[in-house]
Design a protein around this motif. Sequence first.
Motif, PDB file in Angstrom:
ATOM      1  N   HIS A   1      24.323   1.086  -6.946  1.00 48.68           N
ATOM      2  CA  HIS A   1      23.834  -0.216  -6.498  1.00 48.68           C
ATOM      3  C   HIS A   1      22.388  -0.114  -6.038  1.00 48.68           C
ATOM      4  N   MET A   2      21.571  -1.052  -6.529  1.00 45.62           N
ATOM      5  CA  MET A   2      20.163  -1.140  -6.130  1.00 45.62           C
ATOM      6  C   MET A   2      19.995  -2.353  -5.213  1.00 45.62           C
ATOM      7  N   PRO A   3      18.870  -2.423  -4.517  1.00 48.68           N
ATOM      8  CA  PRO A   3      18.653  -3.557  -3.606  1.00 48.68           C
ATOM      9  C   PRO A   3      18.668  -4.894  -4.341  1.00 48.68           C
ATOM     10  N   VAL A   4      19.045  -5.927  -3.599  1.00 47.23           N
ATOM     11  CA  VAL A   4      18.922  -7.296  -4.091  1.00 47.23           C
ATOM     12  C   VAL A   4      17.777  -7.933  -3.308  1.00 47.23           C
ATOM     13  N   GLU A   5      17.233  -8.984  -3.851  1.00 45.71           N
ATOM     14  CA  GLU A   5      16.096  -9.637  -3.201  1.00 45.71           C
ATOM     15  C   GLU A   5      15.020  -8.619  -2.839  1.00 45.71           C
ATOM     16  N   ARG A   6      14.783  -7.688  -3.736  1.00 47.64           N
ATOM     17  CA  ARG A   6      13.763  -6.636  -3.672  1.00 47.64           C
ATOM     18  C   ARG A   6      14.053  -5.522  -2.674  1.00 47.64           C
ATOM     19  N   GLU A   7      14.398  -5.805  -1.443  1.00 52.69           N
ATOM     20  CA  GLU A   7      14.482  -4.731  -0.462  1.00 52.69           C
ATOM     21  C   GLU A   7      15.725  -4.726   0.415  1.00 52.69           C
ATOM     22  N   SER A   8      16.775  -5.473   0.078  1.00 51.12           N
ATOM     23  CA  SER A   8      17.929  -5.471   0.976  1.00 51.12           C
ATOM     24  C   SER A   8      19.205  -5.025   0.264  1.00 51.12           C
ATOM     25  N   MET A   9      20.062  -4.351   1.037  1.00 51.89           N
ATOM     26  CA  MET A   9      21.368  -3.916   0.547  1.00 51.89           C
ATOM     27  C   MET A   9      22.396  -4.250   1.623  1.00 51.89           C
ATOM     28  N   HIS A  10      23.595  -4.672   1.177  1.00 51.31           N
ATOM     29  CA  HIS A  10      24.637  -5.088   2.106  1.00 51.31           C
ATOM     30  C   HIS A  10      25.953  -4.448   1.696  1.00 51.31           C
ATOM     31  N   THR A  11      26.720  -3.982   2.684  1.00 52.55           N
ATOM     32  CA  THR A  11      28.001  -3.346   2.404  1.00 52.55           C
ATOM     33  C   THR A  11      29.099  -3.989   3.245  1.00 52.55           C
ATOM     34  N   ARG A  12      30.330  -3.913   2.738  1.00 55.96           N
ATOM     35  CA  ARG A  12      31.492  -4.378   3.490  1.00 55.96           C
ATOM     36  C   ARG A  12      32.685  -3.579   3.025  1.00 55.96           C
ATOM     37  N   GLY A  13      33.414  -3.016   3.968  1.00 57.83           N
ATOM     38  CA  GLY A  13      34.604  -2.268   3.607  1.00 57.83           C
ATOM     39  C   GLY A  13      35.201  -1.553   4.796  1.00 57.83           C
ATOM     40  N   GLY A  14      36.284  -0.865   4.524  1.00 59.40           N
ATOM     41  CA  GLY A  14      36.945  -0.056   5.543  1.00 59.40           C
ATOM     42  C   GLY A  14      36.428   1.367   5.482  1.00 59.40           C
ATOM     43  N   GLN A  15      37.345   2.307   5.577  1.00 63.69           N
ATOM     44  CA  GLN A  15      36.952   3.714   5.538  1.00 63.69           C
ATOM     45  C   GLN A  15      36.225   3.982   4.227  1.00 63.69           C
ATOM     46  N   ARG A  16      35.016   4.587   4.338  1.00 68.28           N
ATOM     47  CA  ARG A  16      34.225   4.804   3.132  1.00 68.28           C
ATOM     48  C   ARG A  16      33.197   5.908   3.322  1.00 68.28           C
ATOM     49  N   GLU A  17      32.748   6.394   2.188  1.00 71.76           N
ATOM     50  CA  GLU A  17      31.725   7.440   2.134  1.00 71.76           C
ATOM     51  C   GLU A  17      30.760   7.046   1.024  1.00 71.76           C
ATOM     52  N   GLN A  18      29.457   7.212   1.274  1.00 74.04           N
ATOM     53  CA  GLN A  18      28.468   6.813   0.275  1.00 74.04           C
ATOM     54  C   GLN A  18      27.249   7.723   0.318  1.00 74.04           C
ATOM     55  N   LEU A  19      26.558   7.760  -0.818  1.00 74.11           N
ATOM     56  CA  LEU A  19      25.286   8.476  -0.929  1.00 74.11           C
ATOM     57  C   LEU A  19      24.189   7.442  -1.116  1.00 74.11           C
ATOM     58  N   GLY A  20      23.020   7.730  -0.576  1.00 78.43           N
ATOM     59  CA  GLY A  20      21.915   6.797  -0.727  1.00 78.43           C
ATOM     60  C   GLY A  20      20.603   7.527  -0.926  1.00 78.43           C
TER      61      GLY A  20
END
Length: 160
Positions: A104-123
């Motif tokens: 996933h890349m940013p939307v509206e140029r510079e923002s990212m939004h997440t929603r969920g329960g237990q999770r792990e992510q790389l950025g």
Amino acid sequence: MQVGERSRILGVSVWRRHGLPDYAPVEAKMPLVENSVTQVAPGPFVASATIVSNGEVTAAHTSLTAQSVGSILLKPGFTGFLMPVRWAGEFRLNGVTATPNTVHMPVERESMHTRGGQREQLGCILPRARFVETVAALCGADPDALALHEGALQLSPDVS
């Protein structure tokens, strides 16, 4: 380096915290305007993060235990990627349900939004102009002719 330690080697900051009661890596020197996580359901909230940054390029591994929403606002002139690694239940990034092969890349140029329960992510966060110039050079194209994609990038067919 010990857990919870921060080090600076040649301008690179390494920030590692496990079992955080909240998530606020302000010491990590990331190119962000805002970074927040808000718990939206009862239960224990524990966050862990490992972040390597020189203030311009950042690589991060984060995990959260509670149902929560997150918001990341990059500094102007930056772009980035979020890639879900593991999650329980539904995990949405920029409104799109996570799949094992989506970045996933940013939307509206510079923002990212997440929603969920237990999770792990790389950025990853990096300067937009340098990224576009590199992609253009690899493609043999003019950087001005390239437009960055916003939102979800499907890397390969979904794996069930």
